[in-house]
Write a protein that holds these residues in place. Structure first.
Motif, PDB file in Angstrom:
ATOM      1  N   ASP A   1      27.512  35.028  35.658  1.00 27.18           N
ATOM      2  CA  ASP A   1      28.789  34.511  36.155  1.00 27.18           C
ATOM      3  C   ASP A   1      29.457  33.707  35.042  1.00 27.18           C
ATOM      4  O   ASP A   1      29.015  32.605  34.704  1.00 27.18           O
ATOM      5  CB  ASP A   1      28.555  33.634  37.392  1.00 27.18           C
ATOM      6  CG  ASP A   1      29.849  33.233  38.081  1.00 27.18           C
ATOM      7  OD1 ASP A   1      30.824  32.895  37.378  1.00 27.18           O
ATOM      8  OD2 ASP A   1      29.894  33.255  39.330  1.00 27.18           O
ATOM      9  N   GLY A   2      30.525  34.267  34.471  1.00 26.96           N
ATOM     10  CA  GLY A   2      31.180  33.628  33.334  1.00 26.96           C
ATOM     11  C   GLY A   2      31.716  32.246  33.630  1.00 26.96           C
ATOM     12  O   GLY A   2      31.705  31.364  32.763  1.00 26.96           O
ATOM     13  N   TYR A   3      32.193  32.029  34.852  1.00 29.36           N
ATOM     14  CA  TYR A   3      32.747  30.727  35.198  1.00 29.36           C
ATOM     15  C   TYR A   3      31.656  29.657  35.241  1.00 29.36           C
ATOM     16  O   TYR A   3      31.873  28.517  34.813  1.00 29.36           O
ATOM     17  CB  TYR A   3      33.452  30.796  36.556  1.00 29.36           C
ATOM     18  CG  TYR A   3      34.626  31.734  36.574  1.00 29.36           C
ATOM     19  CD1 TYR A   3      35.691  31.569  35.678  1.00 29.36           C
ATOM     20  CD2 TYR A   3      34.684  32.799  37.467  1.00 29.36           C
ATOM     21  CE1 TYR A   3      36.769  32.439  35.691  1.00 29.36           C
ATOM     22  CE2 TYR A   3      35.759  33.667  37.480  1.00 29.36           C
ATOM     23  CZ  TYR A   3      36.803  33.481  36.592  1.00 29.36           C
ATOM     24  OH  TYR A   3      37.867  34.348  36.600  1.00 29.36           O
ATOM     25  N   ILE A   4      30.497  30.027  35.742  1.00 25.43           N
ATOM     26  CA  ILE A   4      29.399  29.063  35.802  1.00 25.43           C
ATOM     27  C   ILE A   4      28.844  28.793  34.408  1.00 25.43           C
ATOM     28  O   ILE A   4      28.536  27.650  34.061  1.00 25.43           O
ATOM     29  CB  ILE A   4      28.310  29.563  36.772  1.00 25.43           C
ATOM     30  CG1 ILE A   4      28.875  29.609  38.203  1.00 25.43           C
ATOM     31  CG2 ILE A   4      27.078  28.673  36.719  1.00 25.43           C
ATOM     32  CD1 ILE A   4      27.907  30.114  39.250  1.00 25.43           C
TER      33      ILE A   4
ATOM     34  N   SER B   1      39.054  37.363  29.428  1.00 26.72           N
ATOM     35  CA  SER B   1      40.486  37.202  29.690  1.00 26.72           C
ATOM     36  C   SER B   1      40.819  35.937  30.468  1.00 26.72           C
ATOM     37  O   SER B   1      41.935  35.818  31.001  1.00 26.72           O
ATOM     38  CB  SER B   1      41.017  38.427  30.456  1.00 26.72           C
ATOM     39  OG  SER B   1      40.855  39.596  29.686  1.00 26.72           O
ATOM     40  N   ASP B   2      39.909  35.002  30.520  1.00 22.22           N
ATOM     41  CA  ASP B   2      40.180  33.768  31.248  1.00 22.22           C
ATOM     42  C   ASP B   2      40.754  32.708  30.304  1.00 22.22           C
ATOM     43  O   ASP B   2      40.117  32.362  29.303  1.00 22.22           O
ATOM     44  CB  ASP B   2      38.905  33.233  31.892  1.00 22.22           C
ATOM     45  CG  ASP B   2      39.184  32.024  32.769  1.00 22.22           C
ATOM     46  OD1 ASP B   2      39.596  32.220  33.923  1.00 22.22           O
ATOM     47  OD2 ASP B   2      39.019  30.898  32.284  1.00 22.22           O
ATOM     48  N   PRO B   3      41.940  32.166  30.596  1.00 22.35           N
ATOM     49  CA  PRO B   3      42.560  31.208  29.670  1.00 22.35           C
ATOM     50  C   PRO B   3      41.780  29.907  29.547  1.00 22.35           C
ATOM     51  O   PRO B   3      41.725  29.309  28.463  1.00 22.35           O
ATOM     52  CB  PRO B   3      43.946  30.969  30.270  1.00 22.35           C
ATOM     53  CG  PRO B   3      43.834  31.362  31.704  1.00 22.35           C
ATOM     54  CD  PRO B   3      42.816  32.459  31.750  1.00 22.35           C
ATOM     55  N   VAL B   4      41.171  29.447  30.638  1.00 21.51           N
ATOM     56  CA  VAL B   4      40.450  28.175  30.596  1.00 21.51           C
ATOM     57  C   VAL B   4      39.232  28.277  29.684  1.00 21.51           C
ATOM     58  O   VAL B   4      38.970  27.382  28.866  1.00 21.51           O
ATOM     59  CB  VAL B   4      40.019  27.750  32.017  1.00 21.51           C
ATOM     60  CG1 VAL B   4      39.119  26.516  31.966  1.00 21.51           C
ATOM     61  CG2 VAL B   4      41.239  27.482  32.892  1.00 21.51           C
TER      62      VAL B   4
ATOM     63  N   GLU C   1      48.893  23.264  31.998  1.00 25.26           N
ATOM     64  CA  GLU C   1      47.968  23.344  30.868  1.00 25.26           C
ATOM     65  C   GLU C   1      48.634  23.863  29.601  1.00 25.26           C
ATOM     66  O   GLU C   1      48.185  23.571  28.494  1.00 25.26           O
ATOM     67  CB  GLU C   1      46.779  24.247  31.217  1.00 25.26           C
ATOM     68  CG  GLU C   1      45.862  23.675  32.291  1.00 25.26           C
ATOM     69  CD  GLU C   1      45.237  22.354  31.880  1.00 25.26           C
ATOM     70  OE1 GLU C   1      44.815  22.242  30.710  1.00 25.26           O
ATOM     71  OE2 GLU C   1      45.173  21.449  32.721  1.00 25.26           O
ATOM     72  N   LEU C   2      49.695  24.623  29.749  1.00 26.36           N
ATOM     73  CA  LEU C   2      50.332  25.246  28.584  1.00 26.36           C
ATOM     74  C   LEU C   2      50.777  24.231  27.536  1.00 26.36           C
ATOM     75  O   LEU C   2      50.502  24.425  26.343  1.00 26.36           O
ATOM     76  CB  LEU C   2      51.497  26.127  29.023  1.00 26.36           C
ATOM     77  CG  LEU C   2      52.228  26.879  27.907  1.00 26.36           C
ATOM     78  CD1 LEU C   2      51.257  27.776  27.134  1.00 26.36           C
ATOM     79  CD2 LEU C   2      53.369  27.714  28.491  1.00 26.36           C
TER      80      LEU C   2
END
Length: 245
Positions: free
Chosen positions: A145-148, A178-181, A215-216
């Motif tokens: 899980d990339g977010y974790i 592809s997740d900006p965070v 965030e930008l």
């Protein structure tokens, strides 16, 4: 038909998928009005509102749902988890943390809850050792899980363990490119270990991946000026190497 309830809930969710939020709210709300204890409809409406950042309304819906439960059981952890998210976004931290811990009490070692609570603690600079334990457990339970994995990298970053942060955040990028965070986090970690060219590459990538509106400007500032209190630049490190430093 015994499938009528599920079909009605799906109609409401389909309205939401079509970005017809008012129709989704009205349809699911009518199901709840007809049966206030219909938890599937309550969770569905709460999630529709939450994903559209209507956190106050979503919190209210989840709370009404919990009030209909005569005896809270393990299967109700999701309601506490979702309400905890809303409360965290509404800056109601004490009640949010209580919801997350209740969810863990009901469903021990639930990776979604461990991750969200751990990440929230890290983001506020609170109980970092406990947060690290939570997120390491979540990664153990969900290693792909990339977010974790991103959360683990970010707690290392907040603890000043920048090399460890880079390792985990590079892994998170492989899982969620592809997740900006995550790209933004990796840029920060690269900068802290002196890899400035790669840091700006990641920040530029984060900028191009449609980050949250608030965030930008922060990303653009880092692209222009970097972070403060950093190690030597790439160029300085290269110079030291050439000079035997």
């Amino acid at each position: 038909s015994p499938l009528k309830r599920d079909a009605e809930i799906q109609i409401g969710l389909n309205y939401n998928a079509l970005e017809q939020i008012d129709e989704a709210r009205d349809h699911l709300g009518a199901l709840i009005a007809a049966d206030p204890s219909e938890l599937e409809a309550i969770i569905s409406l709460g999630n529709v509102l939450r994903t559209h950042k209507m956190f106050e309304e979503a919190e209210e819906i989840y709370t009404k749902g919990l009030a209909t439960i005569p005896e809270v059981g393990q299967e109700h952890w999701l309601l506490f988890y979702f309400r905890g998210i809303c409360r965290e976004r509404l800056d109601k931290w004490e009640s949010s943390e209580a919801d997350f811990r209740k969810a863990l009490e009901l469903s021990e070692d639930q990776p979604l809850v461990l991750n969200y609570l751990g990440y929230s603690l890290v983001d506020q600079g609170l109980k970092l050792d406990e947060a690290l334990d939570m997120i390491e457990k979540a990664v153990e339970l969900r290693p792909t899980d990339g977010y974790i994995v991103d959360s683990l990298g970010w707690v290392f970053y907040r603890l000043g363990r920048y090399e460890d942060a880079v390792v985990q955040l590079e892994r998170a990028i492989e899982l969620r490119p592809s997740d900006p965070v995550i790209n933004d986090h990796l840029g920060d970690a690269y900068w802290k270990v002196g890899r400035r060219n790669e840091a700006r590459f990641q920040w530029n990538h984060a900028r191009d991946l449609d980050p949250e509106e608030d965030e930008l400007p922060k990303i653009l500032e880092k692209i222009a000026n970097g972070l403060s209190d950093t190690p030597a630049t790439d160029e300085a490190k290269a110079s030291e190497t050439k000079n035997g430093g």
